[in-house]
Design a protein around this motif. Structure first.
Motif, PDB file in Angstrom:
ATOM      1  N   PRO A 147       0.838  -1.192  -0.093  1.00  0.00           N
ATOM      2  CA  PRO A 147       0.135   0.178   0.272  1.00  0.00           C
ATOM      3  C   PRO A 147       0.684   1.349  -0.022  1.00  0.00           C
ATOM      4  N   TYR A 230      -0.866  -2.561  -3.773  1.00  0.00           N
ATOM      5  CA  TYR A 230      -1.483  -2.419  -2.739  1.00  0.00           C
ATOM      6  C   TYR A 230      -2.000  -3.496  -1.623  1.00  0.00           C
ATOM      7  N   PHE A 296      -5.106   3.423   3.014  1.00  0.00           N
ATOM      8  CA  PHE A 296      -3.873   2.597   3.172  1.00  0.00           C
ATOM      9  C   PHE A 296      -3.354   2.555   4.606  1.00  0.00           C
TER      10      PHE A 296
END
Ligand code: TXA
Ligand code: MG
Length: 342
Positions: A147, A230, A296
């Motif tokens: 992320p 991510y 995130f």
């Protein structure tokens, strides 16, 4: 391994000296932290790919401190671009243009005839670019595939020992990377959704399309969009915001001896009775701006700070407006998987 120093607003001069010496300095922006190097030094740019473990065919964004710096690289600048820059720079809009041959090292462009530019909206980074007197390349300052970092601590977690410094400008405000708009083609294309959305861009261009409109078999135009992204080590599963389903899902997974993390609104977290140590509030008021800012950070918290989580359940949002950018990142992170009751 080198010592990675943490710098702040009092050390802009030092950060600029490091950049000019060809060193890597991570910098804050309004979106996510970038991994900065002097865009005019090919060897410095190469080190950016090495530190991140990034495939070398994935080109970098060139960060400027003002739109006037664009003419060194782009000539002529399309009229729509000047208007977009006036409306959105400094800000979370990246624009891609054909560049003057030889104006940037091939390491920056990944060998393409185009390059991506933006003016980030963060006072420390604008000061850094001005002090250094050179544009900065800046991919997100995470290990490739993880992320994107929204704090200096996230950058240190991934890159400490591999880069000279992190310029700490606090938590980023948008939390999701910039919108990427390709202006190098006759009809502009949004290649990556972000905070600046189609209806923001529409008044400035006569026509545009989004990447989702392209035929499914077409090559990804933003090379970065084809790579895994991510991804925490824990498995990520998406869940719509129905509280009853959350309670059932958490119970089911716990019964299967899974260690579950929950990334959702305060209301869902309270409702499903999960331990506060394994949950992270996406937002207080179920607000998409706040959820985007925290996405995130929440994935990283549950994956990197809480020990041994097998599976992270993450709340989905409606796929429109900023929710389109949020869902784009979440879908990649979850490899498109939803929690499905079996
Ligand atoms: O918000 C952001 O854009 C952050 C901050 C640090 O500015 N930066 C960022 O950089 O997200 P990065 O490298 O993680 O993502 C850049 C994206 C990639 O998907 C890349 O493939 C695409 O932009 N890109 C860069 N140059 C391009 C070009 N010439 N043509 C097409 N896509 C390009
Ligand atoms: Mg990135």
């Amino acid at each position: 391994m080198m010592d990675t120093v943490i710098l702040n607003e009092d050390n802009i001069e030092e950060a600029a000296t490091l950049i000019k010496a060809g060193e890597l300095v991570a910098f804050p922006t309004e979106t996510v932290y970038g991994l900065g190097a002097d865009a005019t030094q090919a060897t410095a740019v190469k080190q950016v790919y090495a530190a991140k473990g990034r495939p070398s065919d994935n080109p970098l964004i060139v960060h400027l401190s003002d739109v006037t710096e664009l003419s060194q690289f782009v000539d002529p600048i399309p009229e729509a671009a000047m208007k977009l820059a006036e409306a959105f720079w400094p800000g979370p809009l990246t624009m891609i243009f054909e560049v003057k041959p030889g104006s940037l090292p091939a390491e920056v462009t990944g060998g393409l005839s185009t390059a991506a530019f933006r003016v980030p909206d963060h006072p420390l980074t604008l000061a850094l670019i001005q002090k250094a007197g050179v544009p900065l390349v800046g991919p997100s300052a995470n290990t490739s595939g993880k992320p994107s970092p929204t704090s200096a601590q996230h950058v240190s977690h991934d890159l400490s020992g591999k880069i000279a410094a992190v310029l700490d400008g606090g938590q980023t405000s948008v939390g999701i990377e910039s919108t990427v708009l390709d202006l190098s083609v006759p009809e502009p294309v949004i290649l990556r959704p972000g905070k600046i959305i189609g209806s923001d861009i529409a008044p400035f261009v006569s026509r545009f399309s989004t990447k989702n409109d392209l035929p499914a078999d077409s090559q990804p135009k933003a090379p970065g969009m084809k790579y895994q992204h991510y991804s925490p080590d824990a498995k990520v599963l998406m869940m719509p915001a129905d509280e009853k389903d959350w309670t059932a899902a958490v119970k089911k997974l716990v019964d299967q001896d899974k260690s579950v993390g929950v990334l959702a609104s305060a209301e869902i977290i309270q409702g499903c009775g999960v331990d506060s140590q394994v949950s992270f509030e996406l937002s207080q008021e179920d607000d998409i701006s706040e959820a985007s800012r925290q996405l995130f950070a929440g994935l990283r918290f549950l994956d990197e700070v809480v020990p041994k989580i097998d599976l992270i359940l993450v709340q989905t949002y409606e796929d429109e407006g900023l929710g389109n950018a949020y869902m784009n990142r979440l879908q990649k992170s979850a490899d498109n998987c939803y929690f499905i009751e079996q």
